[in-house]
Design an enzyme around this catalytic site. Structure first.
Site, PDB file in Angstrom:
ATOM      1  N   SER A   9       0.841  -1.199   0.000  1.00  0.00           N
ATOM      2  CA  SER A   9       0.000   0.000   0.000  1.00  0.00           C
ATOM      3  C   SER A   9       0.874   1.246   0.000  1.00  0.00           C
ATOM      4  CB  SER A   9      -0.891   0.038   1.241  1.00  0.00           C
ATOM      5  OG  SER A   9      -1.391   1.360   1.415  1.00  0.00           O
ATOM      6  N   HIS A  34      -1.298  -1.218  -4.243  1.00  0.00           N
ATOM      7  CA  HIS A  34      -2.561  -0.916  -3.544  1.00  0.00           C
ATOM      8  C   HIS A  34      -2.607   0.581  -3.267  1.00  0.00           C
ATOM      9  CE1 HIS A  34      -6.013  -2.020  -0.974  1.00  0.00           C
ATOM     10  NE2 HIS A  34      -5.538  -1.183  -0.069  1.00  0.00           N
ATOM     11  N   ASP A  36      -4.632   3.631  -1.666  1.00  0.00           N
ATOM     12  CA  ASP A  36      -5.654   3.918  -0.653  1.00  0.00           C
ATOM     13  C   ASP A  36      -6.211   5.322  -0.804  1.00  0.00           C
ATOM     14  OD1 ASP A  36      -3.861   1.940   1.694  1.00  0.00           O
ATOM     15  OD2 ASP A  36      -5.898   1.555   0.962  1.00  0.00           O
ATOM     16  N   MET A  38      -8.741   8.094   0.372  1.00  0.00           N
ATOM     17  CA  MET A  38      -9.490   8.426   1.587  1.00  0.00           C
ATOM     18  C   MET A  38     -10.053   9.833   1.465  1.00  0.00           C
ATOM     19  SD  MET A  38      -6.945   6.975   4.519  1.00  0.00           S
ATOM     20  CE  MET A  38      -6.342   5.281   4.447  1.00  0.00           C
ATOM     21  N   HIS A  67      -8.397   1.220  -3.680  1.00  0.00           N
ATOM     22  CA  HIS A  67      -9.266   0.969  -2.529  1.00  0.00           C
ATOM     23  C   HIS A  67      -9.938   2.277  -2.143  1.00  0.00           C
ATOM     24  CE1 HIS A  67      -9.407  -0.239   2.038  1.00  0.00           C
ATOM     25  NE2 HIS A  67     -10.610  -0.150   1.500  1.00  0.00           N
ATOM     26  N   MET A  69     -11.975   4.436   0.107  1.00  0.00           N
ATOM     27  CA  MET A  69     -12.542   4.649   1.440  1.00  0.00           C
ATOM     28  C   MET A  69     -13.228   6.004   1.389  1.00  0.00           C
ATOM     29  SD  MET A  69      -9.354   3.030   3.503  1.00  0.00           S
ATOM     30  CE  MET A  69      -8.336   3.226   2.029  1.00  0.00           C
ATOM     31  N   MET A 138     -11.136  -6.142   5.636  1.00  0.00           N
ATOM     32  CA  MET A 138     -10.364  -5.198   6.454  1.00  0.00           C
ATOM     33  C   MET A 138      -9.995  -5.872   7.767  1.00  0.00           C
ATOM     34  SD  MET A 138     -10.069  -2.588   4.529  1.00  0.00           S
ATOM     35  CE  MET A 138      -9.152  -1.632   5.731  1.00  0.00           C
ATOM     36  N   GLY A 143      -8.383   3.840   7.676  1.00  0.00           N
ATOM     37  CA  GLY A 143      -8.000   5.248   7.812  1.00  0.00           C
ATOM     38  C   GLY A 143      -6.519   5.460   7.963  1.00  0.00           C
ATOM     39  N   PHE A 144      -5.823   4.436   8.487  1.00  0.00           N
ATOM     40  CA  PHE A 144      -4.403   4.652   8.763  1.00  0.00           C
ATOM     41  C   PHE A 144      -3.586   3.382   8.540  1.00  0.00           C
ATOM     42  CE2 PHE A 144      -5.167   8.798  10.439  1.00  0.00           C
ATOM     43  CZ  PHE A 144      -6.452   8.716  10.987  1.00  0.00           C
ATOM     44  N   GLY A 145      -2.291   3.572   8.230  1.00  0.00           N
ATOM     45  CA  GLY A 145      -1.370   2.450   8.197  1.00  0.00           C
ATOM     46  C   GLY A 145      -0.801   2.234   9.585  1.00  0.00           C
ATOM     47  N   GLY A 146      -0.058   1.138   9.746  1.00  0.00           N
ATOM     48  CA  GLY A 146       0.653   0.880  10.987  1.00  0.00           C
ATOM     49  C   GLY A 146      -0.196   0.468  12.168  1.00  0.00           C
ATOM     50  N   ASP A 173      -6.448  -6.677   4.277  1.00  0.00           N
ATOM     51  CA  ASP A 173      -5.951  -5.301   4.293  1.00  0.00           C
ATOM     52  C   ASP A 173      -5.875  -4.729   5.703  1.00  0.00           C
ATOM     53  OD1 ASP A 173      -6.973  -2.228   2.560  1.00  0.00           O
ATOM     54  OD2 ASP A 173      -5.073  -2.894   3.413  1.00  0.00           O
ATOM     55  N   GLY A 174      -4.629  -4.625   6.201  1.00  0.00           N
ATOM     56  CA  GLY A 174      -4.432  -3.980   7.498  1.00  0.00           C
ATOM     57  C   GLY A 174      -3.665  -4.864   8.464  1.00  0.00           C
ATOM     58  N   GLY A 175      -2.530  -4.378   8.935  1.00  0.00           N
ATOM     59  CA  GLY A 175      -1.770  -5.098   9.953  1.00  0.00           C
ATOM     60  C   GLY A 175      -1.153  -6.395   9.481  1.00  0.00           C
ATOM     61  N   GLY A 195       1.432  -2.243   4.106  1.00  0.00           N
ATOM     62  CA  GLY A 195       2.013  -0.914   3.947  1.00  0.00           C
ATOM     63  C   GLY A 195       3.255  -0.789   4.815  1.00  0.00           C
ATOM     64  N   SER A 196       3.034  -0.636   6.114  1.00  0.00           N
ATOM     65  CA  SER A 196       4.177  -0.406   7.011  1.00  0.00           C
ATOM     66  C   SER A 196       5.157  -1.570   6.984  1.00  0.00           C
ATOM     67  CB  SER A 196       3.674  -0.145   8.432  1.00  0.00           C
ATOM     68  OG  SER A 196       2.712  -1.109   8.800  1.00  0.00           O
TER      69      SER A 196
HETATM   70  C1  DX5 Z   1      -6.067   1.318   5.860  1.00  0.00           C
HETATM   71  C2  DX5 Z   1      -5.685   0.971   4.420  1.00  0.00           C
HETATM   72  C3  DX5 Z   1      -4.637  -0.114   4.373  1.00  0.00           C
HETATM   73  C4  DX5 Z   1      -3.314   0.327   5.043  1.00  0.00           C
HETATM   74  C5  DX5 Z   1      -2.450  -0.883   5.319  1.00  0.00           C
HETATM   75  O1  DX5 Z   1      -7.237   2.088   5.869  1.00  0.00           O
HETATM   76  O2  DX5 Z   1      -6.807   0.538   3.688  1.00  0.00           O
HETATM   77  O3  DX5 Z   1      -4.388  -0.485   3.011  1.00  0.00           O
HETATM   78  O4  DX5 Z   1      -2.624   1.210   4.184  1.00  0.00           O
HETATM   79  O5  DX5 Z   1      -1.331  -0.423   6.056  1.00  0.00           O
HETATM   80  P1  DX5 Z   1      -0.626  -1.416   7.093  1.00  0.00           P
HETATM   81  O6  DX5 Z   1      -0.175  -2.609   6.267  1.00  0.00           O
HETATM   82  O7  DX5 Z   1       0.530  -0.610   7.634  1.00  0.00           O
HETATM   83  O8  DX5 Z   1      -1.650  -1.789   8.114  1.00  0.00           O
HETATM   84 ZN    ZN Z   2      -6.366  -0.352   1.690  1.00  0.00          ZN
END
Ligand code: DX5
Ligand code: ZN
Length: 217
Positions: A9, A34, A36, A38, A67, A69, A138, A143-146, A173-175, A195-196
């Site tokens: 991402s 990917h 994102d 928002m 994606h 959002m 999800m 809303g956020f990475g990490g 998607d996420g974590g 992402g992170s």
């Molecule tokens: C969160 C995004 C994810 C996010 C994943 O709203 O849809 O795609 O960027 O980031 P990580 O892998 O760091 O959780």
């Molecule tokens: Zn995403």
């Protein structure tokens, strides 16, 4: 066994250098990119819109997985088709007419994705299995990475059962990390967004960590 694709991402990329970051992750083994989007309304963060996504397009040599959002979705579908999205994923929770939204995404020539927030049961997708090419599960609140992984393996197994032999990806998607990835892959996921976990320790001038991070997931 199912072949697992990694979709980094760019939310975790350098926001001043998207073109070079896209080239870097693809040269380091990314299967998809990917993206994102928002809107600061559907989620409490704001990233970029159609003009930026269009600017990313020439740098993406693999798959541009967008994606959304955002809410509403329908008024923007053609703009993302014009921007060159290969896959356009809408949140089931973004409005009252998800069936119509998925029809419109395919009518605009893109593959259709359906995203489910952690609070949305798998059953909500029961009547949409022939309308989608991808289901995005999800594993964080968007809303956020990490953020930390929310275990959705039960939902993934349920969805895999509902999909049957249809050609539908289950995307997580996420974590996603080397620790959480095996859990969801075993449950039936075949595309992992990270992402992170991908961007940590590297940069456009030193992208080798991106490759090691992708390989470790
Ligand atoms: C969160 C995004 C994810 C996010 C994943 O709203 O849809 O795609 O960027 O980031 P990580 O892998 O760091 O959780
Ligand atoms: Zn995403």
């Amino acid at each position: 066994t199912r072949e697992i694709k990694i979709a980094p991402s760019i939310l975790s990329a350098d926001f001043a250098d998207f073109g070079r970051e896209i080239t870097a992750i693809e040269s380091q083994g990314a299967d998809w990119v990917h993206v994102d989007v928002m809107d600061g309304h559907f989620v409490p963060n704001l990233t970029f819109g159609p003009p930026a996504v269009k600017a990313f397009r020439p740098h993406v040599k693999t798959v541009m997985d967008v994606h959304l959002m955002i809410a509403p979705v329908d008024p923007y579908i053609n703009a993302y088709a014009d921007a060159g999205a290969d896959i356009l994923t809408a949140h089931l929770e973004a409005g009252p007419h998800i069936h119509r939204t998925l029809q419109a995404i395919r009518a605009a020539g893109m593959k259709a994705g359906l995203a489910l927030n952690p609070g949305t049961p798998a059953e909500a997708a029961a009547h949409l299995m022939d309308m989608v090419d991808l289901i995005c599960v999800m594993t964080v609140n968007p809303g956020f990475g990490g953020q930390s992984f929310i275990d959705m393996t039960g939902k993934v197994r349920q969805l895999r059962g509902m999909i049957g032999d249809r050609p539908v990806h289950i995307q997580i998607d996420g974590g996603v990390t080397p620790t959480t990835a095996p859990l969801v892959a075993a449950a039936g996921a075949d595309v992992l967004v990270a992402g992170s976990a991908v961007f940590k320790g590297g940069s456009v001038s030193d992208p080798a960590p991106y490759g090691a991070n992708i390989a470790a997931i």
